[in-house]
Scaffold this active site. Structure first.
Site, PDB file in Angstrom:
ATOM      1  CG  MET A  20      -5.940  -3.626   2.155  1.00 56.28           C
ATOM      2  SD  MET A  20      -8.253  -4.151   2.265  1.00 56.28           S
ATOM      3  CE  MET A  20      -7.288  -5.661   3.459  1.00 56.28           C
ATOM      4  CG  ASN A  21      -0.179  -2.486   2.690  1.00 55.86           C
ATOM      5  OD1 ASN A  21       0.040  -2.379   1.328  1.00 55.86           O
ATOM      6  ND2 ASN A  21       0.641  -2.168   3.714  1.00 55.86           N
ATOM      7  CG  ASP A  22      -0.065  -0.722   6.694  1.00 52.86           C
ATOM      8  OD1 ASP A  22       0.394  -1.908   6.645  1.00 52.86           O
ATOM      9  OD2 ASP A  22       0.027  -0.126   7.501  1.00 52.86           O
ATOM     10  CD  GLN A  39      -0.780   2.572   2.375  1.00 56.68           C
ATOM     11  OE1 GLN A  39       0.114   2.290   2.434  1.00 56.68           O
ATOM     12  NE2 GLN A  39      -1.176   3.447   2.436  1.00 56.68           N
ATOM     13  CG  PHE A  80       4.146   4.864   2.181  1.00 55.55           C
ATOM     14  CD1 PHE A  80       4.225   4.413   1.112  1.00 55.55           C
ATOM     15  CD2 PHE A  80       5.481   4.493   2.688  1.00 55.55           C
ATOM     16  CE1 PHE A  80       4.625   3.386   0.620  1.00 55.55           C
ATOM     17  CE2 PHE A  80       6.166   3.883   2.174  1.00 55.55           C
ATOM     18  CZ  PHE A  80       6.499   3.105   1.183  1.00 55.55           C
ATOM     19  CB  SER A  81       0.208   3.310   6.441  1.00 59.57           C
ATOM     20  OG  SER A  81      -0.318   2.927   6.343  1.00 59.57           O
ATOM     21  NE  ARG A 145       7.488   2.521   6.860  1.00 59.46           N
ATOM     22  CZ  ARG A 145       8.592   2.283   7.372  1.00 59.46           C
ATOM     23  NH1 ARG A 145       9.678   3.866   7.129  1.00 59.46           N
ATOM     24  NH2 ARG A 145       8.927   1.395   7.651  1.00 59.46           N
ATOM     25  CG  ASP A 146       3.752   3.965   9.519  1.00 60.67           C
ATOM     26  OD1 ASP A 146       3.223   4.240   7.643  1.00 60.67           O
ATOM     27  OD2 ASP A 146       4.076   2.749   9.463  1.00 60.67           O
ATOM     28  CD  GLU A 198       6.262  -1.077   9.299  1.00 63.39           C
ATOM     29  OE1 GLU A 198       7.565  -0.779   8.214  1.00 63.39           O
ATOM     30  OE2 GLU A 198       5.305  -1.670   9.030  1.00 63.39           O
ATOM     31  CD1 TRP A 291       4.806  -5.807   6.931  1.00 70.09           C
ATOM     32  CD2 TRP A 291       4.356  -6.173   4.575  1.00 70.09           C
ATOM     33  NE1 TRP A 291       4.033  -4.781   6.167  1.00 70.09           N
ATOM     34  CE2 TRP A 291       3.717  -5.065   5.174  1.00 70.09           C
ATOM     35  CE3 TRP A 291       4.056  -6.481   3.111  1.00 70.09           C
ATOM     36  CZ2 TRP A 291       3.002  -3.780   4.117  1.00 70.09           C
ATOM     37  CZ3 TRP A 291       3.533  -5.748   2.155  1.00 70.09           C
ATOM     38  CH2 TRP A 291       3.392  -4.702   3.029  1.00 70.09           C
TER      39      TRP A 291
HETATM   40  C1  FRU Z   1       3.261  -1.210   7.671  1.00 71.71           C
HETATM   41  C2  FRU Z   1       3.765   0.154   6.107  1.00 71.71           C
HETATM   42  C3  FRU Z   1       3.544   1.265   6.627  1.00 71.71           C
HETATM   43  C4  FRU Z   1       3.967   2.167   5.444  1.00 71.71           C
HETATM   44  C5  FRU Z   1       3.034   1.284   4.325  1.00 71.71           C
HETATM   45  C6  FRU Z   1       3.501   1.665   3.032  1.00 71.71           C
HETATM   46  O1  FRU Z   1       2.542  -2.218   7.093  1.00 71.71           O
HETATM   47  O2  FRU Z   1       5.067  -0.081   6.060  1.00 71.71           O
HETATM   48  O3  FRU Z   1       4.648   1.621   7.914  1.00 71.71           O
HETATM   49  O4  FRU Z   1       3.245   3.356   6.053  1.00 71.71           O
HETATM   50  O5  FRU Z   1       3.357  -0.284   5.222  1.00 71.71           O
HETATM   51  O6  FRU Z   1       2.715   0.664   2.404  1.00 71.71           O
END
Ligand code: FRU
Length: 499
Positions: A20-22, A39, A80-81, A145-146, A198, A291
């Site tokens: 998992m991330n964001d 994510q 993506f996010s 993005r995002d 981001e 990261w």
């Molecule tokens: C930030 C990021 C976002 C991107 C997502 C991809 O952590 O790099 O910019 O949308 O993670 O998983």
């Protein structure tokens, strides 16, 4: 779902398995349910193959895992996010017969482009349909993005902030219907740059008095938060924010200074919930990792990677000497706060006390308050807190020097489950005691995450740590304290939300 591992947080959200991330799409719906998307790589323990995982909660602590909400449409694409809104007035035209329609706004990532897309949900955010007219924004870029969308009441429009990651530009767009977007302004090259920008967030912020916590003015302030990765000051990822004002098209920072949301290195890509009314403090959740080492952390041996931060309640406050600060505190902990395990206080200048955590408790809350502090204090007056495993084989420590540079440190170097050149041992910040002579520290210690809040949240740290055994004791000691001060501390159990 198996949430029993030694590293598994008990009151923080972590995915049932895999990477998992964001946090994405955070919102509270009309019936009061909180939605957390994230994510998610449902097939691996490192980033890639990104989907939107989903969980729901009534109190932001007890989460129910839900089926994946957004899938990539093709084999070479990833979701993506992004963010989510409730389109109660059917501005989009997707929802003629309901007021609980949800629109997700996200980046579709392919090998050749990043574009902004939308998807809509008839069932309150559990399942989504991709809009046939996608993409809604395409500027012919691979680093764009995002999207984070809010409703701007005064102009009756949707406002999006979205990052041109490698140009250090946050673009502002507005829309009447979430489909047609107009580029209205840019915010660029202020504060820290690092190597990419981001996950921007634009959010209205109440202003509170630093000492009393009372709302001080009806000033209409906003913050613009921008996550930086890689190249943040402590290495890898960090989030900066700018206090300022927003007129519906342009964000103006009070100054160009860089301010960070956190003084450790595991707080990234924080997002603010949609659907929180203007008379509440905004609520946020961040990704509690970095990261630089997230794809190496040892939780993989338990089949999962990464947890979210605690839900936070946020406000702006003007701290003496420091100026504008985005303060944050754990959102109402009462659903998880258990019995008092230990409580003591002393007036002597030097003392140590110690308690052992009962074996059935593995996450706990510590509050330390020092009061009666004089305006000027010698540099060697200090307080130390140590959390340790049985026989002190591993430990996590923090402490504060009441005089000198008023430094507070957090040291995870005494835990042994993870070695990595970028997983640095200790972090520090400087914070003065409050003007009323009080200093406080609140900590939540939850298996592999500690979060620390100083003086009502004017400084905070989110730090992962990997102790191979459970922390079973807490000790607090003071030395050289000025006469007339009182030191009090208590430990409370936190109840496992995954049981
Ligand atoms: C930030 C990021 C976002 C991107 C997502 C991809 O952590 O790099 O910019 O949308 O993670 O998983």
């Amino acid at each position: 779902d198996n949430y029993t591992g030694v590293y598994r947080p008990e009151i923080h959200f972590s995915p049932p398995q895999h990477f998992m991330n964001d946090p994405n799409g955070l919102h509270r719906d009309a019936v009061g349910t909180y939605h957390l998307y994230y994510q998610y790589n449902p097939t691996g323990l490192v980033a890639g193959n990104q989907h939107w995982g989903h969980a729901t909660s009534q109190d932001l602590y007890h989460w129910e895992n839900q089926p994946i909400a957004l899938y990539p449409p093709t084999a070479d694409s990833q979701v993506f996010s992004g963010s989510a809104v409730i389109d109660a007035n059917n501005t989009s035209g997707f929802f003629p017969n309901q007021t609980n329609g949800v629109v997700a706004i996200y980046t579709l990532n392919t090998p050749t482009s990043q574009v902004q897309e939308i998807a809509y949900s008839y069932d309150g955010g559990y399942t989504f349909m991709r809009y046939a007219g996608n993409p809604v924004i395409d500027v012919n870029s691979t680093q764009f993005r995002d999207p984070k969308v809010i409703w701007h009441e005064q102009t009756q429009r949707w406002v999006m902030v979205v990052a041109h990651a490698q140009e250090f530009v946050i673009a502002f767009y507005t829309s009447p219907d979430l489909k047609a977007w107009t580029h209205v302004s840019d915010f660029s090259h202020q504060g820290l740059l690092g190597m990419q920008w981001e996950c921007p967030n634009l959010v209205r912020m109440p202003v509170r008095d630093t000492t009393t916590g009372a709302l001080t003015t009806d000033q209409d302030m906003y913050i613009l938060a921008i996550s930086i990765n890689p190249g943040a000051p402590l290495g890898g990822s960090a989030t900066q924010y700018f206090p300022g004002t927003f007129d519906g098209t342009t964000f103006t920072a009070v100054d160009g200074a860089a301010r960070l949301t956190d003084f450790a290195e595991d707080n990234y890509a924080g997002q603010f919930f949609y659907g929180i009314s203007d008379d509440e403090d905004p609520i946020s959740i961040a990704w509690a990792s970095n990261w630089q080492y997230t794809q190496q952390v040892p939780t993989a041996q338990e089949g999962w990677r990464s947890a979210m931060s605690l839900p936070r309640r946020n406000f702006l406050t003007n701290v003496p000497r420091t100026g504008w600060v985005l303060a944050s505190l754990p959102y109402d902990l009462s659903p998880v706060l258990g019995r008092v395990l230990f409580k003591t206080e002393w007036q002597t200048e030097q003392a140590t006390s110690h308690t052992t955590i009962p074996a059935d408790i593995r996450a706990f809350y510590v509050n330390v308050t020092v009061s009666g502090l004089p305006a000027s204090i010698s540099a060697d007056a200090s307080l130390d807190i140590v959390f340790s495993t049985a026989h002190s084989q591993e430990s996590l420590a923090c402490g504060y020097f009441f005089g000198g540079d008023n430094g507070f440190f957090l040291d995870r170097g005494g835990t042994h489950g993870f070695r990595n050149p970028f997983f640095t041992n200790s972090f520090s910040t400087s914070v003065l005691p409050r003007e009323d002579g009080v200093w406080t520290m609140t900590a939540v210690v939850d298996r592999s995450i500690i979060e620390v809040f100083l003086n009502g949240g004017v400084a905070s740290a989110t730090s992962t740590f990997f102790s191979t055994q459970t922390l079973t004791s807490v000790s607090v000691s003071t030395t050289g304290m000025p006469s007339g001060t009182t030191t009090e501390w208590e430990v409370r159990a936190l109840e496992n939300t995954w049981r």
